[in-house]
Design a protein around this motif. Structure first.
Motif, mmCIF file in Angstrom:
data_model
loop_
_atom_site.group_PDB
_atom_site.id
_atom_site.type_symbol
_atom_site.label_atom_id
_atom_site.label_comp_id
_atom_site.label_asym_id
_atom_site.label_seq_id
_atom_site.Cartn_x
_atom_site.Cartn_y
_atom_site.Cartn_z
ATOM 1 N N VAL A 79 -35.383 10.545 -18.475
ATOM 2 C CA VAL A 79 -35.903 9.667 -18.414
ATOM 3 C C VAL A 79 -36.213 8.381 -17.673
ATOM 4 C CG1 VAL A 79 -36.747 7.981 -20.303
ATOM 5 C CG2 VAL A 79 -35.911 10.172 -21.005
ATOM 6 N N ALA A 80 -34.702 8.025 -16.737
ATOM 7 C CA ALA A 80 -34.602 6.963 -16.158
ATOM 8 C C ALA A 80 -35.644 6.760 -14.774
ATOM 9 C CB ALA A 80 -33.526 6.457 -15.731
ATOM 10 N N ILE A 81 -36.238 7.770 -14.889
ATOM 11 C CA ILE A 81 -37.682 8.031 -13.872
ATOM 12 C C ILE A 81 -38.548 7.270 -13.718
ATOM 13 C CG2 ILE A 81 -37.013 10.213 -12.696
ATOM 14 C CD1 ILE A 81 -39.384 11.308 -13.682
ATOM 15 N N PHE A 82 -39.280 6.994 -14.861
ATOM 16 C CA PHE A 82 -40.001 5.606 -15.680
ATOM 17 C C PHE A 82 -39.677 4.268 -14.911
ATOM 18 C CE2 PHE A 82 -40.672 9.585 -17.118
ATOM 19 C CZ PHE A 82 -42.383 9.432 -17.470
ATOM 20 N N LEU A 83 -38.057 3.998 -14.633
ATOM 21 C CA LEU A 83 -37.601 2.017 -14.831
ATOM 22 C C LEU A 83 -37.959 1.765 -13.648
ATOM 23 C CD1 LEU A 83 -33.961 2.432 -16.536
ATOM 24 C CD2 LEU A 83 -36.469 2.008 -17.818
ATOM 25 N N PRO A 84 -38.495 0.608 -14.008
ATOM 26 C CA PRO A 84 -38.415 -0.107 -12.129
ATOM 27 C C PRO A 84 -37.366 0.537 -11.037
ATOM 28 C CG PRO A 84 -39.430 -1.528 -13.937
ATOM 29 C CD PRO A 84 -38.688 -0.228 -14.554
ATOM 30 N N GLU A 85 -37.075 0.348 -9.880
ATOM 31 C CA GLU A 85 -36.326 0.812 -9.120
ATOM 32 C C GLU A 85 -35.399 -0.539 -8.778
ATOM 33 O OE1 GLU A 85 -36.177 1.243 -4.258
ATOM 34 O OE2 GLU A 85 -38.233 1.120 -5.367
ATOM 35 N N LYS A 86 -35.253 -1.247 -9.381
ATOM 36 C CA LYS A 86 -34.485 -2.972 -9.984
ATOM 37 C C LYS A 86 -33.232 -2.360 -10.761
ATOM 38 C CE LYS A 86 -36.960 -6.091 -12.476
ATOM 39 N NZ LYS A 86 -37.228 -7.088 -12.729
ATOM 40 N N TYR A 87 -34.277 -1.096 -11.864
ATOM 41 C CA TYR A 87 -32.943 -0.814 -11.839
ATOM 42 C C TYR A 87 -32.274 0.398 -12.486
ATOM 43 C CZ TYR A 87 -35.182 -4.580 -15.302
ATOM 44 O OH TYR A 87 -35.263 -5.691 -15.725
ATOM 45 N N GLN A 88 -32.553 1.146 -10.801
ATOM 46 C CA GLN A 88 -31.871 2.464 -10.882
ATOM 47 C C GLN A 88 -30.782 1.879 -10.185
ATOM 48 O OE1 GLN A 88 -33.399 5.248 -11.687
ATOM 49 N NE2 GLN A 88 -35.287 4.040 -12.072
ATOM 50 N N GLN A 89 -29.234 2.950 -10.470
ATOM 51 C CA GLN A 89 -28.345 2.312 -9.841
ATOM 52 C C GLN A 89 -28.113 3.200 -8.149
ATOM 53 O OE1 GLN A 89 -26.340 0.167 -11.492
ATOM 54 N NE2 GLN A 89 -27.656 -0.199 -12.743
ATOM 55 N N TRP A 90 -28.623 3.060 -7.549
ATOM 56 C CA TRP A 90 -28.584 4.172 -6.247
ATOM 57 C C TRP A 90 -28.032 3.245 -5.385
ATOM 58 C CZ3 TRP A 90 -34.475 3.934 -6.469
ATOM 59 C CH2 TRP A 90 -35.094 4.136 -7.239
ATOM 60 N N PRO A 91 -27.412 4.315 -5.027
ATOM 61 C CA PRO A 91 -26.175 3.361 -3.444
ATOM 62 C C PRO A 91 -27.275 3.164 -2.892
ATOM 63 C CG PRO A 91 -26.080 5.856 -2.971
ATOM 64 C CD PRO A 91 -26.701 5.829 -4.568
ATOM 65 N N LYS A 92 -27.688 1.858 -1.864
ATOM 66 C CA LYS A 92 -27.652 1.207 -1.273
ATOM 67 C C LYS A 92 -27.303 0.255 -0.182
ATOM 68 C CE LYS A 92 -32.626 0.233 -3.973
ATOM 69 N NZ LYS A 92 -33.397 -0.215 -4.486
ATOM 70 N N MET A 93 -27.908 0.349 1.085
ATOM 71 C CA MET A 93 -28.098 -0.524 1.999
ATOM 72 C C MET A 93 -29.472 -1.529 3.154
ATOM 73 S SD MET A 93 -26.302 1.373 5.712
ATOM 74 C CE MET A 93 -24.490 1.103 5.140
ATOM 75 N N ASP A 94 -28.212 -2.831 3.891
ATOM 76 C CA ASP A 94 -29.418 -3.494 4.313
ATOM 77 C C ASP A 94 -29.606 -2.513 5.639
ATOM 78 O OD1 ASP A 94 -30.374 -4.680 6.700
ATOM 79 O OD2 ASP A 94 -30.046 -6.232 4.704
ATOM 80 N N VAL A 95 -30.580 -1.427 6.318
ATOM 81 C CA VAL A 95 -30.831 -1.347 7.695
ATOM 82 C C VAL A 95 -31.341 -2.417 8.559
ATOM 83 C CG1 VAL A 95 -31.376 0.901 5.847
ATOM 84 C CG2 VAL A 95 -33.443 -0.544 7.011
#
Length: 135
Positions: A44-60
């Motif tokens: 169900v979380a795929i409908f949430l905006p990206e800022k609410y996702q708990q993905w590992p992210k990096m400044d590229v």
């Protein structure tokens, strides 16, 4: 009176169409990122905006910036495009060239760290790109 009713109906229809497109685009993007990260099945979380996702992210801005190659020229030779299989570059507002398709100037992208490389999910559906940098 009928004209006002029809105008309201058209306005509501247009609003629904605009929001439905945004919701569908967001869900498609989130699904692709979840697949990139190895998650299976729909959430169900795929409908949430990206800022609410708990993905590992990096400044590229460091890893995916152009680097000097063997000839002394700035290039993207250190970045291997995975999908699509051709190099796309982006230019940030400060003039920095990134060896990946970043959309909207967002330099924080989902990453997948592997034993010998790091993969980056750049851009946003339908203009996304996956690239790899070897360690």
């Amino acid at each position: 009176m009928r004209l006002i009713h029809n105008a309201k109906a058209v306005a509501v229809g247009v609003l629904i169409a605009v929001f439905a497109k945004d919701i569908a685009s967001n869900a498609a993007h989130n699904y692709l990122v979840e697949s990139f990260l190895g998650a299976e099945g729909l959430k169900v979380a795929i409908f949430l905006p990206e800022k609410y996702q708990q993905w590992p992210k990096m400044d590229v801005r460091v890893e995916l910036a152009e680097k000097l190659d063997d000839s002394g020229s700035l290039s993207c030779l250190h970045v291997l495009p995975i999908s699509p299989e051709y190099q796309i570059t982006s230019v940030l507002d400060d003039g920095t060239k990134l060896c990946c398709s970043v959309e909207g100037g967002s330099v924080y992208v989902p990453i997948l760290a592997r034993e010998d490389s790091t993969e980056y999910f750049c851009g946003h559906y339908p203009n996304q790109q996956v690239v790899r940098v070897m360690k």
